[in-house]
Design an enzyme around this catalytic site. Structure first.
Site, mmCIF file in Angstrom:
data_model
loop_
_atom_site.group_PDB
_atom_site.id
_atom_site.type_symbol
_atom_site.label_atom_id
_atom_site.label_comp_id
_atom_site.label_asym_id
_atom_site.label_seq_id
_atom_site.Cartn_x
_atom_site.Cartn_y
_atom_site.Cartn_z
ATOM 1 N N TYR A 31 -2.837 24.381 -7.471
ATOM 2 C CA TYR A 31 -4.203 24.838 -7.818
ATOM 3 C C TYR A 31 -4.513 24.610 -9.288
ATOM 4 O O TYR A 31 -3.611 24.318 -10.080
ATOM 5 C CB TYR A 31 -4.376 26.320 -7.464
ATOM 6 N N LYS A 145 2.033 24.051 -11.066
ATOM 7 C CA LYS A 145 1.020 25.087 -10.866
ATOM 8 C C LYS A 145 0.818 25.257 -9.368
ATOM 9 O O LYS A 145 -0.118 24.735 -8.779
ATOM 10 C CB LYS A 145 -0.280 24.700 -11.578
ATOM 11 N N LEU A 201 4.577 27.093 -17.485
ATOM 12 C CA LEU A 201 3.500 26.154 -17.177
ATOM 13 C C LEU A 201 3.050 25.547 -18.503
ATOM 14 O O LEU A 201 2.878 26.278 -19.491
ATOM 15 C CB LEU A 201 2.316 26.872 -16.530
HETATM 16 C C1 LIG Z 1 1.813 31.151 -15.351
HETATM 17 C C2 LIG Z 1 0.739 30.598 -16.241
HETATM 18 N N1 LIG Z 1 1.067 30.228 -17.504
HETATM 19 C C3 LIG Z 1 0.142 29.719 -18.354
HETATM 20 C C4 LIG Z 1 -1.181 29.572 -17.960
HETATM 21 C C5 LIG Z 1 -2.158 28.997 -18.956
HETATM 22 O O1 LIG Z 1 -2.427 27.669 -18.593
HETATM 23 P P1 LIG Z 1 -3.848 26.998 -18.922
HETATM 24 O O2 LIG Z 1 -4.010 27.066 -20.429
HETATM 25 O O3 LIG Z 1 -3.718 25.603 -18.404
HETATM 26 O O4 LIG Z 1 -4.863 27.822 -18.212
HETATM 27 C C6 LIG Z 1 -1.564 29.926 -16.650
HETATM 28 C C7 LIG Z 1 -2.997 29.726 -16.238
HETATM 29 N N2 LIG Z 1 -3.403 30.497 -15.153
HETATM 30 C C8 LIG Z 1 -4.660 30.204 -14.536
HETATM 31 C C9 LIG Z 1 -5.797 30.172 -15.502
HETATM 32 O O5 LIG Z 1 -6.560 31.343 -15.210
HETATM 33 N N3 LIG Z 1 -6.092 31.937 -14.083
HETATM 34 C C10 LIG Z 1 -4.999 31.301 -13.610
HETATM 35 O O6 LIG Z 1 -4.333 31.577 -12.654
HETATM 36 C C11 LIG Z 1 -0.598 30.458 -15.773
HETATM 37 O O7 LIG Z 1 -0.930 30.832 -14.518
#
Ligand SMILES: Cc1ncc(COP(=O)(O)O)c(CN[C@@H]2CONC2=O)c1O
Length: 282
Positions: A31, A145, A201
């Site tokens: 996702y 992700k 991530l």
């Molecule tokens: C585990 C995890 N780490 C880091 C990030 C930050 O990554 P980005 O800078 O690429 O967003 C996310 C983003 N999670 C998404 C972003 O908002 N909601 C979510 O589930 C995340 O789920």
């Protein structure tokens, strides 16, 4: 509002998922969450490239190119007249009788995208947030992700039950990341964040912030740091698509620095906002 199901625009009320969709049954899919400011996607290419990369890492060929996906998303933003919000998109390995083994090659992955009006996290960015610490018990492919988010959900729930915003996860004393955000500390003017390996991530916002450091002569390092380093940090901030650059002012009840938003974090917030305006206008 419209949603995209496998390339078609349908009304939200008509969107259905089969009970044997592998994303529904196993969390077998990937996702992305993409931010929309001023009616334009922010860092769309980076997110879509990562989506396709995540698919590859689980052996799933996503049957769209980045530009095809971009066109679908732009059309959805227009149809829903989205100005400020997020696009949630996921691709599962498709609908097939329940079986741990992957379905036959002719089973097509299922794409779903929907939009949501979401304001910016202004208060959190201005006031800072409180966090708990939580042992990182997730699997060792955190760079993907994937829809397998139980470890992240349970960590976030623990934070919320403690009246906090996020859970800062750590593995053998090394700080990894939040449940839905990356984390960086600032020590003696230097930004330090976990290397983009299999334990976190590789956040798009994390990459944007490091680019800002690079382009503005702000010292930074992608190196591991310990719980001790976290407690002795001058400033700490979270980064993520939905959290932008959010300062941490308290960890498990103990203030970070003076317990207020630090000067370098403020500077990064302003520079990050500049990046948003550059790409999406005011
Ligand atoms: C585990 C995890 N780490 C880091 C990030 C930050 O990554 P980005 O800078 O690429 O967003 C996310 C983003 N999670 C998404 C972003 O908002 N909601 C979510 O589930 C995340 O789920």
């Amino acid at each position: 509002d419209y949603v995209i199901v496998n390339g078609e625009y349908i009304k939200r009320s008509e969107a259905k998922v089969d009970i044997e969709d592998r994303g529904y049954q196993f969390g077998d899919g990937v996702y992305e969450v993409i931010r929309v400011y001023n009616g334009k996607m922010f860092t769309a290419s980076e997110h879509l490239e990562r989506l396709i990369e995540s698919g590859k890492k689980i052996g799933m060929e996503i049957p769209y190119t980045v530009s095809e996906l971009k066109q679908l998303l732009v059309e959805l933003i227009t149809k829903n007249q989205l100005v400020l919000g997020t696009l949630y998109m996921q691709v599962t390995r498709g609908t097939s009788p329940r079986n741990h083994a992957f379905p036959a090659a002719d089973v097509r992955p299922n794409l779903v995208v929907y939009s949501k009006e979401v304001g910016r996290p202004i208060e959190n960015m201005q006031q800072g947030v409180k966090v708990i610490l939580n042992e990182d018990i997730r699997w060792l492919l955190c760079d993907i992700k994937s829809l397998n988010l139980l470890g992240n959900l349970m960590a976030k729930q623990k934070a919320v039950e403690a009246g906090c915003f996020e859970a800062i996860q750590h593995r053998d004393g090394i700080v990894t990341e939040g449940s839905l955000s990356n984390i960086s500390i600032i020590k003696d003017g230097k930004v330090i964040t976990h290397p983009a390996d299999n334990l976190i991530l590789n956040g798009i916002t994390r990459q944007k912030v490091l680019g800002i450091c690079r382009n503005n002569d702000i010292p930074f390092a992608e190196t591991t740091f310990t719980l001790e380093d976290l407690k002795n940090a001058d400033e700490i901030f979270l980064s993520g698509t939905t959290v932008e650059v959010t300062p941490i002012i308290e960890i498990e009840g103990k203030k970070v620095g003076a317990g207020t938003v630090g000067p370098l974090t403020k500077k990064l917030q302003i520079l990050f906002e500049g990046e948003i305006e550059k790409e999406c206008g005011k």
